[in-house]
Motif scaffolding. Structure first.
Motif, PDB file in Angstrom:
ATOM      1  N   ASN A 192      -4.026   9.294   0.143  1.00  0.00           N
ATOM      2  CA  ASN A 192      -3.544  10.668   0.206  1.00  0.00           C
ATOM      3  C   ASN A 192      -3.627  11.177   1.634  1.00  0.00           C
ATOM      4  O   ASN A 192      -4.728  11.359   2.172  1.00  0.00           O
ATOM      5  CB  ASN A 192      -4.382  11.554  -0.719  1.00  0.00           C
ATOM      6  N   CYS A 193      -2.476  11.425   2.260  1.00  0.00           N
ATOM      7  CA  CYS A 193      -2.456  11.989   3.611  1.00  0.00           C
ATOM      8  C   CYS A 193      -2.300  13.499   3.595  1.00  0.00           C
ATOM      9  O   CYS A 193      -2.192  14.129   4.654  1.00  0.00           O
ATOM     10  CB  CYS A 193      -1.342  11.353   4.442  1.00  0.00           C
ATOM     11  N   GLY A 194      -2.300  14.101   2.404  1.00  0.00           N
ATOM     12  CA  GLY A 194      -2.277  15.560   2.320  1.00  0.00           C
ATOM     13  C   GLY A 194      -3.534  16.188   2.874  1.00  0.00           C
ATOM     14  O   GLY A 194      -3.554  17.385   3.189  1.00  0.00           O
ATOM     15  N   THR A 195      -4.584  15.388   3.018  1.00  0.00           N
ATOM     16  CA  THR A 195      -5.832  15.893   3.601  1.00  0.00           C
ATOM     17  C   THR A 195      -5.676  16.258   5.073  1.00  0.00           C
ATOM     18  O   THR A 195      -6.514  16.975   5.625  1.00  0.00           O
ATOM     19  CB  THR A 195      -6.951  14.857   3.438  1.00  0.00           C
ATOM     20  N   ILE A 196      -4.596  15.790   5.689  1.00  0.00           N
ATOM     21  CA  ILE A 196      -4.310  16.201   7.072  1.00  0.00           C
ATOM     22  C   ILE A 196      -3.892  17.669   7.092  1.00  0.00           C
ATOM     23  O   ILE A 196      -4.303  18.438   7.970  1.00  0.00           O
ATOM     24  CB  ILE A 196      -3.229  15.294   7.689  1.00  0.00           C
TER      25      ILE A 196
ATOM     26  N   ILE B 177       0.855  -1.186   0.000  1.00  0.00           N
ATOM     27  CA  ILE B 177       0.000   0.000   0.000  1.00  0.00           C
ATOM     28  C   ILE B 177       0.889   1.232   0.000  1.00  0.00           C
ATOM     29  O   ILE B 177       1.758   1.376   0.865  1.00  0.00           O
ATOM     30  CB  ILE B 177      -0.916   0.002   1.238  1.00  0.00           C
ATOM     31  N   LYS B 178       0.681   2.150  -0.954  1.00  0.00           N
ATOM     32  CA  LYS B 178       1.486   3.372  -1.046  1.00  0.00           C
ATOM     33  C   LYS B 178       0.709   4.552  -0.458  1.00  0.00           C
ATOM     34  O   LYS B 178      -0.453   4.771  -0.802  1.00  0.00           O
ATOM     35  CB  LYS B 178       1.834   3.659  -2.498  1.00  0.00           C
ATOM     36  N   VAL B 179       1.379   5.316   0.403  1.00  0.00           N
ATOM     37  CA  VAL B 179       0.736   6.400   1.142  1.00  0.00           C
ATOM     38  C   VAL B 179       1.478   7.704   0.853  1.00  0.00           C
ATOM     39  O   VAL B 179       2.666   7.833   1.155  1.00  0.00           O
ATOM     40  CB  VAL B 179       0.744   6.107   2.661  1.00  0.00           C
TER      41      VAL B 179
END
Length: 507
Positions: free
Chosen positions: A455-459, A436-438
């Motif tokens: 997508n962790c840019g939503t943090i 899994i790529k994050v």
């Protein structure tokens, strides 16, 4: 995180903030009491006060280096004015080890139950090689099987994976290098994501088939067969015999069907590669929150890349379940200091050029962000590269920071799922184990959406918290473990990423 913030201070004691967007020279931002001295790219650091030459620079409330020159308030802090100086660590073994609360629910996934008690998330057939000299023949056998339609009527088998590599001979038959390779190949031979194994050697190599197979219970289900090219009569004869053996192995593998398994059977290898200045703020702590959820449910998560926890190992030793476990981690760090020294390297040869373009400056800074993947769970034990993991909870496996090599060790140790955080972008996969790529930022996710799963840019934008994103990741773990394909699987990655760690002379 405040939506649309220009920068973030990660700890009240920090004397730098991290830019969350590209900032212009002369721009005034809330976290700094002066206009910016020069442009500062997203993910890079800005001094919040004057910092004198030789003074410690703090991020996460921890030392990430010393100023190489006087730094003015509002100045860009990076490789031109920040370096690694002398630093010591207080390991404080076990002082912060706190058991995590038990979950209020029982979760499961659908996996392949193996005779030795492990559970696979995939059901491949592996063609393993003892030496580089048998690598082509392994691929020829796999190609012949595909052309023959061997798997057409075997719906429970995911495919055939030939595992070739560049070593196995021209090396000592004893010592650290040999032992490491032996653990790696033996670990793949008992990997739960393989429903069966064909082991192929040349015959005269240092890594002998007899050492790997004779009298060793590598697989409890009997789905392991082996042969040597020199004994079979050459390439064509070996391919023909290999195809025959695969038919029997495939029939055994096809008997396996997915069935419910508790999360305690999940073994998650955690990696970060192509990191940037946002990795330690978004993707890595989100994975840490997911790691805690796995551990709370009785599962196992593996932190690795010893050269990339350097300078932050004290955060792990504090969470060790015993002084003995903490000492094992420190011993690996000391081994690495000697290893790099005797080979003409140094522990601060990281970050890479890409890491630096993304805002990371020193190995201390990179390591502090990397350790965030481990969450808050106690550190249960420390293992050698490819050593079989026999404890649950958060564990550490020694490895280089080179991602394909580190993942190879984790899979050999038993990882049935890999999760890979990245800031600059990474394109790879690791058959037989799904990856899994994050992504650490929305910009990179949009640019490489065909390769990124999360997508962790939503943090940063305030749409998600670290905890909620960690919960989303945990749910994705269970879906992928139950058969949902990752982007790297859909793209067909995994054919060249088996990279054993070569230690010692090539002779």
């Amino acid at each position: 995180m405040t939506p649309k913030a220009d920068a973030i201070r990660l700890n009240p004691d920090d004397n730098v903030v991290v830019a969350l967007t590209n900032l212009k020279a002369g721009q005034k931002i809330g976290a700094v009491d002066a206009p910016l001295v020069q442009p500062v790219p997203r993910g890079h650091k800005i001094a919040t006060r004057a910092i004198s030459k030789g003074e410690n620079v703090l991020r996460y409330g921890q030392i990430i280096g010393q100023a190489k020159a006087d730094i003015a308030v509002g100045e860009h802090v990076h490789v031109h004015n920040l370096g690694v100086g002398e630093h010591t660590q207080d390991y404080a073994f076990g002082t912060a080890a706190r058991p995590l609360p038990a979950p209020t629910d029982k979760r499961s996934f659908l996996g392949y139950h193996r005779a030795d008690g492990q559970v696979g998330t995939r059901n491949y057939i592996g063609i393993l090689t003892t030496v580089n000299c048998s690598g082509s023949v392994a691929k020829f056998i796999a190609e012949a099987a595909e052309k023959s339609g061997l798997l057409d009527d075997l719906p429970n088998v995911d495919g055939i994976v030939p595992i070739a590599h560049g070593t196995g001979c021209g090396m000592s038959g004893k010592g650290e290098g040999y032992d490491t390779l032996f653990r790696t190949i033996a670990g793949y031979a008992r990997q739960p994501n393989f429903g069966g194994i064909l082991l192929v050697g040349l015959g005269c190599e240092v890594m002998q088939l007899s050492a790997l197979a004779d009298g060793r219970p590598i697989r409890a289900d009997g789905a392991l067969r082996y042969m040597a090219i020199q004994n079979e009569g050459g390439t064509r004869a070996t391919v023909a015999r290999g195809l025959e053996e695969l038919r029997g192995i495939a029939a055994i593998a096809n008997r396996a069907e997915r069935a419910p398994a508790p999360v305690s059977k999940l073994v998650v290898g955690m990696q970060c590669g192509g990191s940037d200045g946002l990795s330690g703020i978004t993707a890595n702590p989100a994975l840490g929150a997911a790691s805690d959820l796995v551990v709370r449910h009785g599962g196992t998560t593996i932190l690795s890349e010893t050269s990339e926890i350097y300078g932050a190992e004290h955060l792990l030793t504090r969470r060790a379940v015993s002084a003995e476990v903490g000492e094992k981690l420190v011993a690996r760090v000391r081994w690495w200091e000697d290893y790099t020294s005797r080979n003409g390297g140094e522990m601060d040869n990281n970050p890479s050029p890409g890491n630096k373009r993304g805002g990371l400056t020193t190995i201390l800074e990179k390591s502090l962000g990397a350790v965030a993947k481990s969450g808050t769970a106690p550190l249960t034990d420390v293992y050698l590269f490819g050593e079989r993991i026999d404890k649950t909870g958060l564990v550490f496996m020694d490895s280089p920071g080179f991602d394909p090599c580190s993942v190879t060790g984790q899979i050999a140790s038993g990882a049935n799922l890999i999760v890979f955080t990245t800031g600059r972008g990474s394109v790879s996969g690791y058959m037989p184990t799904p990856c899994i790529k994050v992504a650490s930022s929305s910009e990179m996710y949009a640019r490489l959406e065909g390769d990124m799963d999360v997508n962790c840019g939503t943090i940063i934008s305030g749409q998600d918290s670290i905890e909620s994103k960690g919960g989303d990741l945990f749910e994705l773990f269970l879906r992928v473990a139950s058969g949902e394909k990752t982007k790297s699987e859909e793209l067909g990655y995994g054919g060249v990423e088996f990279v054993p760690w070569q230690i010692g002379a090539v002779m």
